[in-house]
Write a protein that holds these residues in place. Sequence first.
Motif, PDB file in Angstrom:
ATOM      1  N   ASP A 101      58.138  13.395 -27.803  1.00 39.80           N
ATOM      2  CA  ASP A 101      57.669  14.817 -28.019  1.00 39.80           C
ATOM      3  C   ASP A 101      56.803  15.503 -29.648  1.00 39.80           C
ATOM      4  O   ASP A 101      57.104  14.439 -30.581  1.00 39.80           O
ATOM      5  CB  ASP A 101      58.529  15.616 -27.588  1.00 39.80           C
ATOM      6  CG  ASP A 101      59.218  15.680 -26.187  1.00 39.80           C
ATOM      7  OD1 ASP A 101      60.679  15.645 -25.844  1.00 39.80           O
ATOM      8  OD2 ASP A 101      58.329  14.731 -24.922  1.00 39.80           O
ATOM      9  N   ILE A 102      55.386  15.710 -28.867  1.00 39.41           N
ATOM     10  CA  ILE A 102      54.924  16.805 -30.490  1.00 39.41           C
ATOM     11  C   ILE A 102      55.000  18.062 -29.997  1.00 39.41           C
ATOM     12  O   ILE A 102      55.197  18.848 -29.176  1.00 39.41           O
ATOM     13  CB  ILE A 102      53.262  16.819 -30.651  1.00 39.41           C
ATOM     14  CG1 ILE A 102      52.554  16.992 -29.068  1.00 39.41           C
ATOM     15  CG2 ILE A 102      52.970  14.927 -30.648  1.00 39.41           C
ATOM     16  CD1 ILE A 102      50.830  16.942 -29.351  1.00 39.41           C
ATOM     17  N   VAL A 109      57.013  21.987 -27.342  1.00 35.67           N
ATOM     18  CA  VAL A 109      57.128  20.955 -27.166  1.00 35.67           C
ATOM     19  C   VAL A 109      56.969  20.411 -26.117  1.00 35.67           C
ATOM     20  O   VAL A 109      56.886  20.545 -24.421  1.00 35.67           O
ATOM     21  CB  VAL A 109      58.383  20.446 -27.083  1.00 35.67           C
ATOM     22  CG1 VAL A 109      58.807  18.832 -27.197  1.00 35.67           C
ATOM     23  CG2 VAL A 109      59.459  21.120 -28.482  1.00 35.67           C
ATOM     24  N   MET A 110      55.933  19.064 -25.862  1.00 35.23           N
ATOM     25  CA  MET A 110      54.822  18.977 -25.359  1.00 35.23           C
ATOM     26  C   MET A 110      55.352  17.241 -25.137  1.00 35.23           C
ATOM     27  O   MET A 110      54.801  16.257 -26.425  1.00 35.23           O
ATOM     28  CB  MET A 110      53.965  19.089 -24.629  1.00 35.23           C
ATOM     29  CG  MET A 110      52.997  18.699 -24.224  1.00 35.23           C
ATOM     30  SD  MET A 110      51.052  19.640 -23.943  1.00 35.23           S
ATOM     31  CE  MET A 110      51.653  21.345 -23.339  1.00 35.23           C
ATOM     32  N   SER A 111      54.728  16.492 -24.429  1.00 35.78           N
ATOM     33  CA  SER A 111      55.194  14.694 -24.641  1.00 35.78           C
ATOM     34  C   SER A 111      53.891  14.671 -24.804  1.00 35.78           C
ATOM     35  O   SER A 111      52.438  15.259 -24.410  1.00 35.78           O
ATOM     36  CB  SER A 111      55.587  14.330 -23.006  1.00 35.78           C
ATOM     37  OG  SER A 111      54.298  14.168 -22.027  1.00 35.78           O
ATOM     38  N   THR A 112      53.402  13.315 -25.452  1.00 36.77           N
ATOM     39  CA  THR A 112      52.078  12.764 -25.935  1.00 36.77           C
ATOM     40  C   THR A 112      51.316  12.626 -24.935  1.00 36.77           C
ATOM     41  O   THR A 112      50.034  13.043 -24.677  1.00 36.77           O
ATOM     42  CB  THR A 112      51.876  11.763 -26.950  1.00 36.77           C
ATOM     43  OG1 THR A 112      52.605  10.844 -26.170  1.00 36.77           O
ATOM     44  CG2 THR A 112      52.325  12.166 -28.004  1.00 36.77           C
ATOM     45  N   ARG A 113      51.619  12.522 -23.901  1.00 40.26           N
ATOM     46  CA  ARG A 113      50.787  12.169 -22.125  1.00 40.26           C
ATOM     47  C   ARG A 113      50.339  13.543 -22.144  1.00 40.26           C
ATOM     48  O   ARG A 113      49.284  13.542 -21.130  1.00 40.26           O
ATOM     49  CB  ARG A 113      52.212  10.984 -21.584  1.00 40.26           C
ATOM     50  CG  ARG A 113      50.827  11.255 -20.391  1.00 40.26           C
ATOM     51  CD  ARG A 113      51.901   9.994 -19.233  1.00 40.26           C
ATOM     52  NE  ARG A 113      51.266  10.192 -17.818  1.00 40.26           N
ATOM     53  CZ  ARG A 113      51.154   8.912 -17.392  1.00 40.26           C
ATOM     54  NH1 ARG A 113      51.914   8.126 -18.124  1.00 40.26           N
ATOM     55  NH2 ARG A 113      50.401   8.752 -16.703  1.00 40.26           N
ATOM     56  N   GLU A 114      50.937  14.830 -21.853  1.00 43.48           N
ATOM     57  CA  GLU A 114      50.547  15.642 -21.229  1.00 43.48           C
ATOM     58  C   GLU A 114      50.216  16.232 -21.613  1.00 43.48           C
ATOM     59  O   GLU A 114      49.135  17.239 -22.048  1.00 43.48           O
ATOM     60  CB  GLU A 114      52.015  16.741 -21.315  1.00 43.48           C
ATOM     61  CG  GLU A 114      51.518  18.155 -20.320  1.00 43.48           C
ATOM     62  CD  GLU A 114      50.994  17.993 -19.126  1.00 43.48           C
ATOM     63  OE1 GLU A 114      50.202  18.933 -18.817  1.00 43.48           O
ATOM     64  OE2 GLU A 114      51.098  16.808 -18.488  1.00 43.48           O
ATOM     65  N   ALA A 115      50.114  16.246 -23.869  1.00 40.90           N
ATOM     66  CA  ALA A 115      49.138  16.812 -24.280  1.00 40.90           C
ATOM     67  C   ALA A 115      47.864  15.651 -24.489  1.00 40.90           C
ATOM     68  O   ALA A 115      46.596  16.813 -24.326  1.00 40.90           O
ATOM     69  CB  ALA A 115      49.349  16.695 -25.937  1.00 40.90           C
ATOM     70  N   ALA A 116      47.752  14.815 -24.072  1.00 47.22           N
ATOM     71  CA  ALA A 116      46.348  13.927 -23.650  1.00 47.22           C
ATOM     72  C   ALA A 116      45.462  14.474 -22.729  1.00 47.22           C
ATOM     73  O   ALA A 116      44.970  14.499 -22.507  1.00 47.22           O
ATOM     74  CB  ALA A 116      46.953  12.553 -24.049  1.00 47.22           C
ATOM     75  N   LYS A 117      47.073  14.488 -22.203  1.00 41.47           N
ATOM     76  CA  LYS A 117      45.828  14.936 -20.432  1.00 41.47           C
ATOM     77  C   LYS A 117      45.377  16.466 -20.476  1.00 41.47           C
ATOM     78  O   LYS A 117      44.147  17.005 -19.536  1.00 41.47           O
ATOM     79  CB  LYS A 117      47.157  15.371 -19.040  1.00 41.47           C
ATOM     80  CG  LYS A 117      46.547  15.974 -17.597  1.00 41.47           C
ATOM     81  CD  LYS A 117      47.784  15.785 -16.864  1.00 41.47           C
ATOM     82  CE  LYS A 117      47.533  16.248 -15.548  1.00 41.47           C
ATOM     83  NZ  LYS A 117      49.061  15.741 -14.848  1.00 41.47           N
TER      84      LYS A 117
END
Length: 135
Positions: A101-102, A109-117
């Motif tokens: 999470d970032i 707070v968001m997962s790196t996967r969701e941030a990349a999406k």
Amino acid sequence: MKHTKLALAGIAALILVSGTAFAQDTARGTNSDFVDGVVGQDVLQTADLDAAITVLQEEIRKNGNDPALLINLGQAYARTGDFARAEESFLKAHNSRNRYDILLANGDVMSTREAAKQALTWLNDLQAGTAIARN
């Protein structure tokens, strides 16, 4: 227990614009350029994006395909207009087995996967806007 890395990301309308801005050392409560391998605000806030890209590439080489670093690299590429490399970096971050999470600039707070999406969506929108502006 899920490990959370804190990194401030420049978010406008929930879309990544300037990437991961800085990491916060939660143990000391201080800001740092490097926390757990995440390159911070100073790299992406520089006017010399070529230097930022070089630093990020080196950190990725040393730290493996860390998704936060890849998102930052994608942001740097996008800011130079290299949309193909930006997309490649965002896709690598999205598909990474490493996820954490970032903390975003808006406090979410968001997962790196969701941030990349979201970065991929932003990039597609940016490219579409650039194409429309040229016509």
